[in-house]
Design a protein around this motif. Structure first.
Motif, mmCIF file in Angstrom:
data_model
loop_
_atom_site.group_PDB
_atom_site.id
_atom_site.type_symbol
_atom_site.label_atom_id
_atom_site.label_comp_id
_atom_site.label_asym_id
_atom_site.label_seq_id
_atom_site.Cartn_x
_atom_site.Cartn_y
_atom_site.Cartn_z
ATOM 1 N N GLY A 1 0.801 -1.220 0.000
ATOM 2 C CA GLY A 1 0.000 0.000 0.000
ATOM 3 C C GLY A 1 0.831 1.266 0.000
ATOM 4 O O GLY A 1 0.292 2.372 -0.014
ATOM 5 N N LEU A 2 2.180 1.136 0.041
ATOM 6 C CA LEU A 2 3.056 2.308 -0.053
ATOM 7 C C LEU A 2 3.211 2.720 -1.509
ATOM 8 O O LEU A 2 2.817 2.004 -2.430
ATOM 9 C CB LEU A 2 4.427 1.981 0.537
ATOM 10 C CG LEU A 2 4.471 1.585 2.013
ATOM 11 C CD1 LEU A 2 5.910 1.243 2.404
ATOM 12 C CD2 LEU A 2 3.924 2.684 2.905
ATOM 13 N N ARG B 1 4.124 -6.466 4.369
ATOM 14 C CA ARG B 1 2.930 -5.652 4.611
ATOM 15 C C ARG B 1 3.004 -4.946 5.963
ATOM 16 O O ARG B 1 2.707 -3.758 6.071
ATOM 17 C CB ARG B 1 1.676 -6.534 4.554
ATOM 18 C CG ARG B 1 1.099 -6.725 3.161
ATOM 19 C CD ARG B 1 -0.293 -7.327 3.216
ATOM 20 N NE ARG B 1 -0.257 -8.696 3.708
ATOM 21 C CZ ARG B 1 -0.156 -9.777 2.929
ATOM 22 N NH1 ARG B 1 -0.073 -9.611 1.608
ATOM 23 N NH2 ARG B 1 -0.151 -10.982 3.452
ATOM 24 N N ARG B 2 3.411 -5.662 6.979
ATOM 25 C CA ARG B 2 3.457 -5.080 8.323
ATOM 26 C C ARG B 2 4.575 -4.042 8.440
ATOM 27 O O ARG B 2 4.418 -3.025 9.120
ATOM 28 C CB ARG B 2 3.629 -6.183 9.367
ATOM 29 C CG ARG B 2 2.369 -7.048 9.478
ATOM 30 C CD ARG B 2 2.522 -8.196 10.439
ATOM 31 N NE ARG B 2 2.679 -7.746 11.818
ATOM 32 C CZ ARG B 2 2.813 -8.580 12.858
ATOM 33 N NH1 ARG B 2 2.806 -9.898 12.650
ATOM 34 N NH2 ARG B 2 2.937 -8.111 14.076
ATOM 35 N N LEU B 3 5.677 -4.284 7.749
ATOM 36 C CA LEU B 3 6.747 -3.278 7.754
ATOM 37 C C LEU B 3 6.276 -2.010 7.025
ATOM 38 O O LEU B 3 6.579 -0.885 7.445
ATOM 39 C CB LEU B 3 8.000 -3.841 7.087
ATOM 40 C CG LEU B 3 9.224 -2.913 7.077
ATOM 41 C CD1 LEU B 3 9.562 -2.437 8.495
ATOM 42 C CD2 LEU B 3 10.420 -3.617 6.449
ATOM 43 N N GLY B 4 5.511 -2.191 5.941
ATOM 44 C CA GLY B 4 4.934 -1.029 5.250
ATOM 45 C C GLY B 4 4.023 -0.243 6.162
ATOM 46 O O GLY B 4 4.016 0.995 6.163
ATOM 47 N N MET B 5 3.213 -0.955 6.985
ATOM 48 C CA MET B 5 2.326 -0.280 7.926
ATOM 49 C C MET B 5 3.118 0.492 8.973
ATOM 50 O O MET B 5 2.774 1.615 9.348
ATOM 51 C CB MET B 5 1.404 -1.313 8.579
ATOM 52 C CG MET B 5 0.375 -0.732 9.546
ATOM 53 S SD MET B 5 1.023 -0.579 11.242
ATOM 54 C CE MET B 5 1.277 -2.312 11.645
ATOM 55 N N PRO C 1 7.339 7.379 2.378
ATOM 56 C CA PRO C 1 7.841 6.012 2.422
ATOM 57 C C PRO C 1 7.394 5.275 1.154
ATOM 58 O O PRO C 1 6.295 5.486 0.651
ATOM 59 C CB PRO C 1 7.159 5.437 3.660
ATOM 60 C CG PRO C 1 5.865 6.184 3.767
ATOM 61 C CD PRO C 1 6.119 7.546 3.194
ATOM 62 N N ALA C 2 8.254 4.404 0.632
ATOM 63 C CA ALA C 2 7.933 3.676 -0.586
ATOM 64 C C ALA C 2 8.621 2.316 -0.549
ATOM 65 O O ALA C 2 9.645 2.121 0.120
ATOM 66 C CB ALA C 2 8.366 4.468 -1.813
ATOM 67 N N ARG C 3 8.032 1.387 -1.284
ATOM 68 C CA ARG C 3 8.699 0.108 -1.478
ATOM 69 C C ARG C 3 9.633 0.253 -2.675
ATOM 70 O O ARG C 3 9.193 0.581 -3.777
ATOM 71 C CB ARG C 3 7.684 -1.003 -1.730
ATOM 72 C CG ARG C 3 8.358 -2.389 -1.762
ATOM 73 C CD ARG C 3 7.353 -3.479 -1.981
ATOM 74 N NE ARG C 3 7.997 -4.788 -2.046
ATOM 75 C CZ ARG C 3 7.408 -5.900 -2.450
ATOM 76 N NH1 ARG C 3 6.130 -5.856 -2.839
ATOM 77 N NH2 ARG C 3 8.060 -7.046 -2.479
ATOM 78 N N GLU D 1 13.378 -4.283 0.021
ATOM 79 C CA GLU D 1 13.959 -2.964 0.279
ATOM 80 C C GLU D 1 12.870 -1.892 0.310
ATOM 81 O O GLU D 1 11.961 -1.883 -0.521
ATOM 82 C CB GLU D 1 14.994 -2.599 -0.790
ATOM 83 C CG GLU D 1 16.350 -3.235 -0.567
ATOM 84 C CD GLU D 1 17.407 -2.620 -1.461
ATOM 85 O OE1 GLU D 1 18.586 -2.618 -1.060
ATOM 86 O OE2 GLU D 1 17.067 -2.141 -2.558
ATOM 87 N N PHE D 2 12.999 -0.984 1.272
ATOM 88 C CA PHE D 2 12.103 0.155 1.397
ATOM 89 C C PHE D 2 12.961 1.417 1.417
ATOM 90 O O PHE D 2 14.148 1.381 1.752
ATOM 91 C CB PHE D 2 11.275 0.075 2.680
ATOM 92 C CG PHE D 2 10.304 -1.077 2.691
ATOM 93 C CD1 PHE D 2 8.977 -0.870 2.390
ATOM 94 C CD2 PHE D 2 10.734 -2.361 2.995
ATOM 95 C CE1 PHE D 2 8.070 -1.927 2.407
ATOM 96 C CE2 PHE D 2 9.844 -3.419 3.016
ATOM 97 C CZ PHE D 2 8.513 -3.202 2.710
ATOM 98 N N VAL D 3 12.333 2.529 1.066
ATOM 99 C CA VAL D 3 13.046 3.798 1.055
ATOM 100 C C VAL D 3 12.117 4.859 1.646
ATOM 101 O O VAL D 3 10.899 4.792 1.493
ATOM 102 C CB VAL D 3 13.490 4.176 -0.373
ATOM 103 C CG1 VAL D 3 12.295 4.438 -1.272
ATOM 104 C CG2 VAL D 3 14.426 5.387 -0.373
ATOM 105 N N VAL D 4 12.716 5.827 2.343
ATOM 106 C CA VAL D 4 11.943 6.947 2.900
ATOM 107 C C VAL D 4 12.629 8.241 2.482
ATOM 108 O O VAL D 4 13.820 8.427 2.749
ATOM 109 C CB VAL D 4 11.847 6.873 4.439
ATOM 110 C CG1 VAL D 4 10.973 8.029 4.955
ATOM 111 C CG2 VAL D 4 11.288 5.532 4.892
ATOM 112 N N LEU D 5 11.868 9.108 1.828
ATOM 113 C CA LEU D 5 12.365 10.427 1.422
ATOM 114 C C LEU D 5 11.954 11.428 2.491
ATOM 115 O O LEU D 5 10.778 11.517 2.866
ATOM 116 C CB LEU D 5 11.769 10.814 0.073
ATOM 117 C CG LEU D 5 12.262 12.122 -0.551
ATOM 118 C CD1 LEU D 5 13.750 12.041 -0.869
ATOM 119 C CD2 LEU D 5 11.470 12.434 -1.826
#
Length: 482
Positions: free
Chosen positions: A330-331, A382-386, A398-400, A405-409
């Motif tokens: 959902g990111l 999913r839970r890490l995205g939440m 935040p984005a996948r 791997e995830f990234v946050v601007l």
């Protein structure tokens, strides 16, 4: 506010004024003033000239019967380009006119004094001047008199043009009235043969006329409803709506377009688009005229089209959401993140603002998939995205980024602020009740510096810091040290 005319518009108006004045008789309007000017100035010739873009005409003169000359040889073309009196004491000694054919040939002009004639819009119509065949000098009183008489002639010529326009308007009106009288019977026949519903009411709402289409629509004869009011024909609710619009038209004096729903003689309901407008009878009484067209099919089609558009817009919204959203978490997806990265980097560099990036990787994710299955791995993502969505600030993105791997601007966040967010995320991960086994993450962080040329280089620095965290034993945050 007066709108400034274009050169083409001004030229067209000058042509119309010149035509009107040539068709009229400036000699009659200005002859006495011309003779008075010649007498006051002691010259044998006084005249009025008219100008257009290419020609000069000599008018209101008993002594100079030349008709017209090209504009380029006209003394008057010089007079209209300046304010006040234009005077040439001796044309043979004036370089502008010494070779002019009006000077070297007939009528051999030697002296000229004239003022420009202008209409109420300050557009030049011509000149008022006195001419002599010998050199001459005017006194101050003579020059002032010439200017005063010039203003009077301007007023008279303007009156000629206005009278001409009024005569034309009256003639046009008479022709229109005659045509209206001649076409009245034809118009009545047209209204009765028209497929549109047409009617006329008086101020009290009584029907004075309706055509065959109207009668057929409601299943009555062509005369049965004459003299009846809305209250006698329609329901109270419909009468109120129809009457309201009728009164708006008669009070406002303008056409009103409405859509009305009328019950037909067979009980069905038709949608009519009605155009109502005021008119007057021969006694000057205000009447209400109306024309209506059946738009039942169009209304039904429009409703269906609106429903289709709503469904299409909903589908497009879903497609747009899918285009920028990672379906699993959902990111935002990588594409959406990179578009925002380009914008935020440009803004930060231009306005000297801080900008940071966190790159996050799930530790030992392959082991989780191998041991507990891909469904368990998907649930971890999913839970890490939440966690990211509920931990970051409102301006952060935040984005996948791909895989695990995830990234946050982090706009307007420096190293200290970014490190604070990284620690909060790690704390949330550490305290989360994971279903199969505890989860850890590694985080690489990089902040904006002057050596970077684009945002992708900032992500590369965060990636280097992430690999350093992995090499250092995972489950930690590493900052890229420029």
């Amino acid at each position: 506010m007066t709108l400034r005319r274009t050169e083409a518009e001004a030229a067209s108006l000058r042509a119309i004024w010149t035509r009107d004045l040539l068709d009229s008789q400036p000699e009659f309007e200005c002859g006495e003033l011309v003779r008075l000017a010649a007498c006051l100035c002691g010259t044998p010739i006084g005249l009025v000239t008219l100008l257009d873009e290419r020609h000069q005409w000599f008018r209101a003169s008993d002594d100079l019967k030349m008709g017209e000359t090209p504009r380029e040889v006209a003394f008057c073309a010089h007079a209209v380009r300046q304010n006040g009196l234009f005077m040439v004491n001796d044309a043979l000694t004036d370089q502008r006119f010494s070779s002019n054919p009006l000077v070297t040939w007939d009528p051999a002009i030697r002296f000229f004094a004239g003022v420009g004639l202008y209409n109420s819009d300050d557009e030049p119509m011509g000149t008022f001047c006195v001419v002599d065949l010998v050199p001459r000098i005017l006194s101050e009183d003579q020059m002032e008199a010439l200017e005063i008489l010039g203003r009077q002639i301007s007023l008279r010529l303007e009156a000629v043009v206005q009278r001409k326009a009024l005569e034309q308007a009256l003639a046009d009106k008479e022709r229109a009235s005659a045509g209206l009288r001649a076409s009245e019977e034809l118009f009545r026949a047209f209204m009765n043969a028209s497929p549109f519903l047409s009617y006329i009411k008086d101020a009290a709402g009584r029907l004075l006329f309706y055509n065959r289409s109207f009668a057929q629509r409601f299943g009555v004869s062509e005369y049965a409803w004459l003299g009846r009011t809305d209250e006698q024909l329609w329901s109270r609710k419909l009468t109120k709506s129809v009457r309201t619009h009728d009164l708006e038209v008669m009070a406002g004096g303008k056409m009103v377009e409405t859509e009305e729903h009328i019950r037909n003689s067979d009980g069905s309901v038709s949608s009519l688009r009605s155009f109502k407008f005021p008119c007057h009878d021969s006694a000057g009484n205000v009447l209400l005229a109306g024309v209506a067209v059946d738009v039942s099919e169009e209304v039904a089609h429009h409703a269906e089209l609106e429903r289709y558009h709503r469904e299409l817009e909903d589908a497009n919204d879903q497609l747009r959401k899918l285009a920028v959203t990672d379906e699993l978490t959902g990111l935002r997806n990588r594409r959406s993140f990179e578009e925002r990265l380009v914008m935020e980097f440009s803004l930060a560099r231009r306005r000297k603002r801080e900008l940071s990036v966190l790159l996050i990787d799930v530790d030992n994710f392959k082991t989780i998939n191998d041991r507990w299955g891909h469904a368990a791995g998907d649930e971890v993502l999913r839970r890490l995205g939440m966690i990211l969505r509920t931990t970051v600030r409102l301006p952060d993105l935040p984005a996948r980024y791909g895989g695990e791997e995830f990234v946050v601007l982090l706009p307007e966040s420096g190293e200290e602020s970014a490190m604070g967010l990284a620690r909060r995320v790690m704390q949330r991960v550490a305290t989360e009740d994971w279903e199969n086994e505890p989860l850890t993450i590694s985080v690489g962080m990089a902040s904006m510096n002057e050596s970077l040329e684009n945002g992708f280089q900032l992500v590369e620095l965060a990636d280097e810091a992430l690999y350093a965290a992995k090499r250092a034993g995972k489950n930690r945050v590493m900052v890229h040290s420029g």
